[in-house]
Motif scaffolding. Structure first.
Motif, PDB file in Angstrom:
ATOM      1  N   SER A 111      38.009  29.938  37.142  1.00  0.00           N
ATOM      2  CA  SER A 111      37.350  31.124  36.590  1.00  0.00           C
ATOM      3  C   SER A 111      38.361  32.219  36.276  1.00  0.00           C
ATOM      4  O   SER A 111      38.309  32.833  35.201  1.00  0.00           O
ATOM      5  CB  SER A 111      36.304  31.645  37.580  1.00  0.00           C
ATOM      6  OG  SER A 111      35.309  30.671  37.820  1.00  0.00           O
ATOM      7  N   VAL A 112      39.269  32.462  37.202  1.00  0.00           N
ATOM      8  CA  VAL A 112      40.304  33.484  36.977  1.00  0.00           C
ATOM      9  C   VAL A 112      41.194  33.102  35.801  1.00  0.00           C
ATOM     10  O   VAL A 112      41.514  33.939  34.935  1.00  0.00           O
ATOM     11  CB  VAL A 112      41.148  33.683  38.253  1.00  0.00           C
ATOM     12  CG1 VAL A 112      42.358  34.567  37.969  1.00  0.00           C
ATOM     13  CG2 VAL A 112      40.296  34.300  39.359  1.00  0.00           C
ATOM     14  N   LEU A 113      41.581  31.836  35.738  1.00  0.00           N
ATOM     15  CA  LEU A 113      42.452  31.363  34.665  1.00  0.00           C
ATOM     16  C   LEU A 113      41.813  31.570  33.301  1.00  0.00           C
ATOM     17  O   LEU A 113      42.430  32.101  32.376  1.00  0.00           O
ATOM     18  CB  LEU A 113      42.777  29.881  34.881  1.00  0.00           C
ATOM     19  CG  LEU A 113      43.676  29.218  33.832  1.00  0.00           C
ATOM     20  CD1 LEU A 113      45.052  29.862  33.830  1.00  0.00           C
ATOM     21  CD2 LEU A 113      43.779  27.727  34.113  1.00  0.00           C
ATOM     22  N   ALA A 115      39.315  33.559  32.525  1.00  0.00           N
ATOM     23  CA  ALA A 115      39.020  34.963  32.251  1.00  0.00           C
ATOM     24  C   ALA A 115      40.245  35.707  31.743  1.00  0.00           C
ATOM     25  O   ALA A 115      40.144  36.585  30.878  1.00  0.00           O
ATOM     26  CB  ALA A 115      38.487  35.635  33.511  1.00  0.00           C
ATOM     27  N   LEU A 116      41.422  35.351  32.261  1.00  0.00           N
ATOM     28  CA  LEU A 116      42.643  36.063  31.916  1.00  0.00           C
ATOM     29  C   LEU A 116      43.361  35.469  30.711  1.00  0.00           C
ATOM     30  O   LEU A 116      44.053  36.186  29.984  1.00  0.00           O
ATOM     31  CB  LEU A 116      43.600  36.067  33.117  1.00  0.00           C
ATOM     32  CG  LEU A 116      43.125  36.857  34.344  1.00  0.00           C
ATOM     33  CD1 LEU A 116      44.137  36.733  35.474  1.00  0.00           C
ATOM     34  CD2 LEU A 116      42.889  38.325  33.995  1.00  0.00           C
ATOM     35  N   TRP A 117      43.194  34.187  30.499  1.00  0.00           N
ATOM     36  CA  TRP A 117      43.901  33.527  29.404  1.00  0.00           C
ATOM     37  C   TRP A 117      42.947  33.401  28.213  1.00  0.00           C
ATOM     38  O   TRP A 117      42.190  32.452  28.083  1.00  0.00           O
ATOM     39  CB  TRP A 117      44.401  32.159  29.829  1.00  0.00           C
ATOM     40  CG  TRP A 117      45.498  31.621  28.954  1.00  0.00           C
ATOM     41  CD1 TRP A 117      45.799  32.007  27.686  1.00  0.00           C
ATOM     42  CD2 TRP A 117      46.425  30.584  29.295  1.00  0.00           C
ATOM     43  NE1 TRP A 117      46.859  31.287  27.202  1.00  0.00           N
ATOM     44  CE2 TRP A 117      47.268  30.410  28.168  1.00  0.00           C
ATOM     45  CE3 TRP A 117      46.636  29.794  30.423  1.00  0.00           C
ATOM     46  CZ2 TRP A 117      48.283  29.467  28.152  1.00  0.00           C
ATOM     47  CZ3 TRP A 117      47.647  28.869  30.398  1.00  0.00           C
ATOM     48  CH2 TRP A 117      48.464  28.704  29.280  1.00  0.00           C
ATOM     49  N   HIS A 118      43.008  34.391  27.356  1.00  0.00           N
ATOM     50  CA  HIS A 118      42.025  34.539  26.285  1.00  0.00           C
ATOM     51  C   HIS A 118      41.965  33.334  25.354  1.00  0.00           C
ATOM     52  O   HIS A 118      40.901  32.984  24.845  1.00  0.00           O
ATOM     53  CB  HIS A 118      42.335  35.809  25.476  1.00  0.00           C
ATOM     54  CG  HIS A 118      41.339  36.095  24.399  1.00  0.00           C
ATOM     55  ND1 HIS A 118      40.055  36.536  24.667  1.00  0.00           N
ATOM     56  CD2 HIS A 118      41.420  35.994  23.051  1.00  0.00           C
ATOM     57  CE1 HIS A 118      39.403  36.704  23.534  1.00  0.00           C
ATOM     58  NE2 HIS A 118      40.199  36.379  22.542  1.00  0.00           N
ATOM     59  N   ARG A 230      33.453  38.124  30.423  1.00  0.00           N
ATOM     60  CA  ARG A 230      34.791  37.694  30.819  1.00  0.00           C
ATOM     61  C   ARG A 230      35.229  38.416  32.098  1.00  0.00           C
ATOM     62  O   ARG A 230      35.834  37.811  32.996  1.00  0.00           O
ATOM     63  CB  ARG A 230      35.781  37.961  29.688  1.00  0.00           C
ATOM     64  CG  ARG A 230      37.111  37.249  29.842  1.00  0.00           C
ATOM     65  CD  ARG A 230      37.994  37.496  28.629  1.00  0.00           C
ATOM     66  NE  ARG A 230      37.452  36.871  27.434  1.00  0.00           N
ATOM     67  CZ  ARG A 230      37.647  35.613  27.111  1.00  0.00           C
ATOM     68  NH1 ARG A 230      38.361  34.819  27.897  1.00  0.00           N
ATOM     69  NH2 ARG A 230      37.134  35.111  26.005  1.00  0.00           N
ATOM     70  N   ALA A 231      34.918  39.708  32.180  1.00  0.00           N
ATOM     71  CA  ALA A 231      35.259  40.479  33.376  1.00  0.00           C
ATOM     72  C   ALA A 231      34.491  39.968  34.591  1.00  0.00           C
ATOM     73  O   ALA A 231      35.035  39.871  35.698  1.00  0.00           O
ATOM     74  CB  ALA A 231      34.964  41.958  33.140  1.00  0.00           C
ATOM     75  N   LEU A 234      36.000  36.803  35.854  1.00  0.00           N
ATOM     76  CA  LEU A 234      37.175  37.113  36.668  1.00  0.00           C
ATOM     77  C   LEU A 234      36.759  37.563  38.067  1.00  0.00           C
ATOM     78  O   LEU A 234      37.301  37.088  39.076  1.00  0.00           O
ATOM     79  CB  LEU A 234      38.005  38.204  35.983  1.00  0.00           C
ATOM     80  CG  LEU A 234      39.188  38.763  36.777  1.00  0.00           C
ATOM     81  CD1 LEU A 234      40.210  37.672  37.074  1.00  0.00           C
ATOM     82  CD2 LEU A 234      39.834  39.920  36.010  1.00  0.00           C
ATOM     83  N   LEU A 238      37.594  35.662  41.690  1.00  0.00           N
ATOM     84  CA  LEU A 238      38.301  36.316  42.789  1.00  0.00           C
ATOM     85  C   LEU A 238      37.445  36.356  44.049  1.00  0.00           C
ATOM     86  O   LEU A 238      37.957  36.180  45.167  1.00  0.00           O
ATOM     87  CB  LEU A 238      38.694  37.740  42.374  1.00  0.00           C
ATOM     88  CG  LEU A 238      39.762  37.847  41.279  1.00  0.00           C
ATOM     89  CD1 LEU A 238      39.945  39.291  40.850  1.00  0.00           C
ATOM     90  CD2 LEU A 238      41.084  37.255  41.761  1.00  0.00           C
TER      91      LEU A 238
END
Length: 249
Positions: A111-113, A115-118, A230-231, A234, A238
């Protein structure tokens, strides 16, 4: 059960967790739907929190479907629902057997990956077999820890659906999943009348949360909605990782 009823902390955590889940369901396609179980797990065992939430999730799904059903994409549901059913079947077999912390870390990391990697989500979300991959993972994680939102939102982010189509399709998707999950949950023998009664006491909070989510999403644009999802993806990732690491420590 009586100790929970008399606990102000339980009611405070339930109020926050269930309300945020309702907002997420009807306002952001379940993007932060994992928050309730970790919060309730602070004062009650995780299995109890998971069983407590299922009737509330079903009620939220029903309200979300009522709000947006006319915008549903049947074509998308045909792709992801069969995969989710397979994931639920696997989750039912693993219920109470699989190390939940490892699953949370894996799901949280993904999920983090994404969310951060557009640029990563559109590629993997649109690859061959993506509907089966993310739909299946969503069914599995939803059955085990009520965390089906992050995987399916990875897929839906890649599909670039209009906001209301996204919400409607996710609402029906989760409604089907949570209804089917009743079967393995009932077969587990862990559901008690007292636990179900406690769920009913929290039902007004669930309905209020979905109403509030609908009000919020009506005030944001399509681009803001995608950014919020997306936020929330993330934040969900976390939260899953943090909870797993705390339990391991």
């Amino acid at each position: 059960m009586d100790s929970l009823l008399a606990s102000p902390l339980f009611w405070l955590l339930a109020l926050v967790g269930v309300t945020l889940t309702g907002i997420s369901k009807s306002g952001f396609a379940g993007g932060a739907g994992v928050v309730a179980v970790p919060l309730l797990a602070l004062v009650t065992p995780v299995p109890l929190a998971v069983f407590l939430m299922l009737p509330l999730l079903l009620a939220m799904d029903i309200k979300t479907i009522q709000y947006y059903r006319q915008h549903t994409s049947v074509a998308e549901l045909r792709k992801i629902v069969p995969a989710a059913l397979a994931g639920i079947a696997a989750g039912g077999l693993l219920l109470g057997r699989m190390p939940v912390e490892a699953l949370k870390i894996l799901l949280g990391g993904l999920s983090v990956l994404f969310a951060l990697w557009h640029h990563l989500a559109p590629r993997l979300g649109g690859m061959r077999g993506a509907a089966w991959l993310w739909g299946g993972i969503s069914g599995l994680t939803s059955t085990l820890i009520h965390a089906g939102g992050p995987p399916i939102n990875i897929y839906l982010l890649a599909r670039r659906l209009p906001k209301l189509t996204w919400l409607a399709s996710a609402g029906i998707f989760f409604g089907i999943m949570n209804a089917v999950k009743l079967i393995p949950y009932l077969m587990s023998g862990r559901w008690t009348p007292g636990l179900f009664a406690l769920s009913l006491l929290l039902l007004p909070i669930a309905i209020f949360g979905t109403w509030l989510g609908r009000r919020i999403q009506g005030k944001i644009s399509e681009s803001q909605f995608a950014l919020c999802c997306r936020a929330l993806l993330l934040a969900s990732g976390l939260l899953l990782i943090t909870q797993a690491l705390i339990v391991r420590a």
